[in-house]
Design a protein around this motif. Structure first.
Motif, PDB file in Angstrom:
ATOM      1  N   LEU A 164      -0.358  23.768  -3.257  1.00  0.00           N
ATOM      2  CA  LEU A 164       0.284  23.507  -1.836  1.00  0.00           C
ATOM      3  C   LEU A 164       0.749  22.184  -1.700  1.00  0.00           C
ATOM      4  CD1 LEU A 164      -1.836  25.719   0.592  1.00  0.00           C
ATOM      5  CD2 LEU A 164       0.302  26.528  -0.456  1.00  0.00           C
ATOM      6  N   PHE A 165       0.591  21.233  -2.740  1.00  0.00           N
ATOM      7  CA  PHE A 165       0.860  20.082  -2.738  1.00  0.00           C
ATOM      8  C   PHE A 165       0.018  19.159  -1.556  1.00  0.00           C
ATOM      9  CE2 PHE A 165       4.303  22.097  -4.688  1.00  0.00           C
ATOM     10  CZ  PHE A 165       4.571  21.295  -6.004  1.00  0.00           C
ATOM     11  N   LYS A 166      -1.085  19.654  -1.101  1.00  0.00           N
ATOM     12  CA  LYS A 166      -1.796  18.949  -0.075  1.00  0.00           C
ATOM     13  C   LYS A 166      -2.822  17.798  -0.721  1.00  0.00           C
ATOM     14  CE  LYS A 166      -2.175  22.886   3.088  1.00  0.00           C
ATOM     15  NZ  LYS A 166      -3.131  23.998   3.621  1.00  0.00           N
ATOM     16  N   THR A 167      -2.071  16.767  -1.059  1.00  0.00           N
ATOM     17  CA  THR A 167      -2.704  15.850  -2.006  1.00  0.00           C
ATOM     18  C   THR A 167      -4.226  15.097  -1.368  1.00  0.00           C
ATOM     19  OG1 THR A 167      -0.469  15.151  -2.639  1.00  0.00           O
ATOM     20  CG2 THR A 167      -2.194  13.507  -3.407  1.00  0.00           C
ATOM     21  N   GLY A 168      -4.052  15.120   0.026  1.00  0.00           N
ATOM     22  CA  GLY A 168      -5.195  14.371   0.727  1.00  0.00           C
ATOM     23  C   GLY A 168      -6.441  15.356   0.441  1.00  0.00           C
ATOM     24  N   GLU A 169      -6.245  16.708   0.941  1.00  0.00           N
ATOM     25  CA  GLU A 169      -7.137  17.563   0.683  1.00  0.00           C
ATOM     26  C   GLU A 169      -7.738  17.771  -0.512  1.00  0.00           C
ATOM     27  OE1 GLU A 169      -7.788  22.591   1.543  1.00  0.00           O
ATOM     28  OE2 GLU A 169      -6.357  21.350   2.436  1.00  0.00           O
ATOM     29  N   TYR A 170      -6.642  17.908  -1.692  1.00  0.00           N
ATOM     30  CA  TYR A 170      -7.063  18.082  -3.305  1.00  0.00           C
ATOM     31  C   TYR A 170      -8.133  16.732  -3.539  1.00  0.00           C
ATOM     32  CZ  TYR A 170      -5.925  17.211  -8.099  1.00  0.00           C
ATOM     33  OH  TYR A 170      -5.900  16.904  -9.432  1.00  0.00           O
ATOM     34  N   LEU A 171      -7.718  15.650  -3.086  1.00  0.00           N
ATOM     35  CA  LEU A 171      -8.615  14.303  -3.452  1.00  0.00           C
ATOM     36  C   LEU A 171      -9.771  14.317  -2.614  1.00  0.00           C
ATOM     37  CD1 LEU A 171      -5.766  11.732  -3.611  1.00  0.00           C
ATOM     38  CD2 LEU A 171      -7.015  12.664  -5.721  1.00  0.00           C
TER      39      LEU A 171
END
Length: 272
Positions: free
Chosen positions: A236-243
Motif C-alpha cells: 500500500l506504499f505506507k512507508t512510515g508504517e512499513y519502517l
C-alpha cells in the motif's frame, strides 16, 4: 609540613576513587551506542525535514515514530507479534537440540569427521530460497514457519557448541578422568561449563537468523504476523508504517541480544 602533606595525600587518595566511581557509573558500552544512534537519527531527521527524502520511497524518524504510535494504539501490532512469537518460540526451542548434538560432535572426533561436511553444506545453503518448498511440504499454517525458524537457527548453535567443546582445556578433562569422573559427569562438570560462552554466542547468532526466517516465511505465505504486516504496508506504499514494523523487530532483536549478553557475563565472567 608533615600534617599538611598527610592531608594532601589523604585528600588525593579519597578524591581519585570518587572520580573513578563517578566515571564508572555510566559504562561506555551504554553511552557510546546511545550517542551514535542519536547522531544518526538527528542527521536522518534533518534530511527529512528539509525535503531531501521522498516519503513515497522512504521516511524519517518522526514519521516512523508516529506510525508506530498509531498501530500500537489500535492494537494491530500485538496480534501480529503474538503470531510471530509463537512461530519463533517453538522453532527456536526445537533448534536448541543443536546443543547436545554439538557437544557430541565436539567430543567424539569421529562423529565430527563424518558429519562436518554435511553440516557445513546445509549451513551455507541459502535456506531462504527454499521457503516455497517448505510451504509445499508443511502447508500455509504455522508448521512451515516453525520449520523455517528451526532450520535457520539450529546450525549457528550446533557449530558454536562444537567449537566450544574443542577449545576445552584437555588438562581439565584428564584431571576429571583421573578422579574417576564418568562420561556424564565429564560433560556436566567440565565440558558444558567450558563451552557455555560459545553456546550463548551461537544462540545470539541464531536469534537473528530465526527472525529473518519467520519474517520471510510470513511475507511469502501468511495472513498474520509481522512479516505479513510488513508486506501489506509495503504493497500500500505506507512507508512510515512499513519502517515502523521493521523498527519494532530491530528493537526486539537488540533487547534479546542484550539479555543474552547479561546472561553470558553471569555464566562466563572470565571472558569480559
Amino acid at each position: 609540613m608533615m600534617s599538611e602533606l598527610s592531608k594532601t595525600v589523604t585528600t588525593g587518595s579519597t578524591s581519585i576513587p570518587a572520580k573513578k566511581k563517578r566515571k564508572s557509573m555510566i559504562s561506555p558500552a551504554v553511552t557510546y551506542p546511545v550517542i551514535t544512534v542519536v547522531i544518526i537519527l538527528g542527521i536522518w531527521e534533518i534530511f527529512g525535514q528539509i525535503g531531501m527524502i521522498d516519503t513515497f520511497i522512504f521516511n524519517w524518524p518522526s514519521n516512523i515514530i508516529a506510525s508506530i504510535w498509531q498501530f500500537m494504539a489500535n492494537g494491530a501490532v500485538f496480534e501480529h507479534l503474538l503470531t510471530s512469537f509463537i512461530e519463533l518460540a517453538i522453532g527456536f526451542a526445537l533448534a536448541l537440540i543443536g546443543i547436545p548434538i554439538g557437544l557430541a560432535l565436539g567430543y567424539w572426533r569421529k562423529l565430527d569427521y563424518a558429519f562436518d561436511p554435511i553440516i557445513i553444506a546445509l549451513y551455507t545453503t541459502p535456506v531462504i530460497a527454499l521457503t516455497p518448498l517448505f510451504i509445499l511440504w508443511f502447508g500455509l499454517g504455522l508448521l512451515s514457519k516453525i520449520m523455517m525458524v528451526f532450520t535457520m537457527s539450529i546450525f549457528p548453535i550446533l557449530i558454536n557448541t562444537t567449537a566450544g567443546v574443542k577449545t576445552t582445556d584437555t588438562s581439565l578433562i584428564k584431571a576429571a578422568r583421573s578422579y574417576g569422573a564418568t562420561e556424564l559427569q565429564l560433560f556436566k562438570e567440565v565440558i558444558f561449563p567450558s563451552s557455555m560462552s560459545y553456546i550463548v554466542t551461537g544462540i545470539r547468532l541464531a536469534i537473528g537468523r530465526a527472525m529473518i526466517a519467520v519474517v520471510v516465511a510470513e511475507m511469502l505465505a501468511s495472513t498474520q504476523g509481522i512479516g505479513y504486516a510488513i508486506r501489506h504496508a509495503s504493497e500500500l506504499f505506507k512507508t512510515g508504517e512499513y519502517l515502523g514494523y521493521v523498527a519494532v523487530l530491530m528493537v526486539i532483536s537488540v533487547v534479546l541480544n542484550q539479555l543474552l549478553k547479561v546472561l553470558e557475563r553471569k555464566i562466563a565472567p572470565w571472558r569480559f
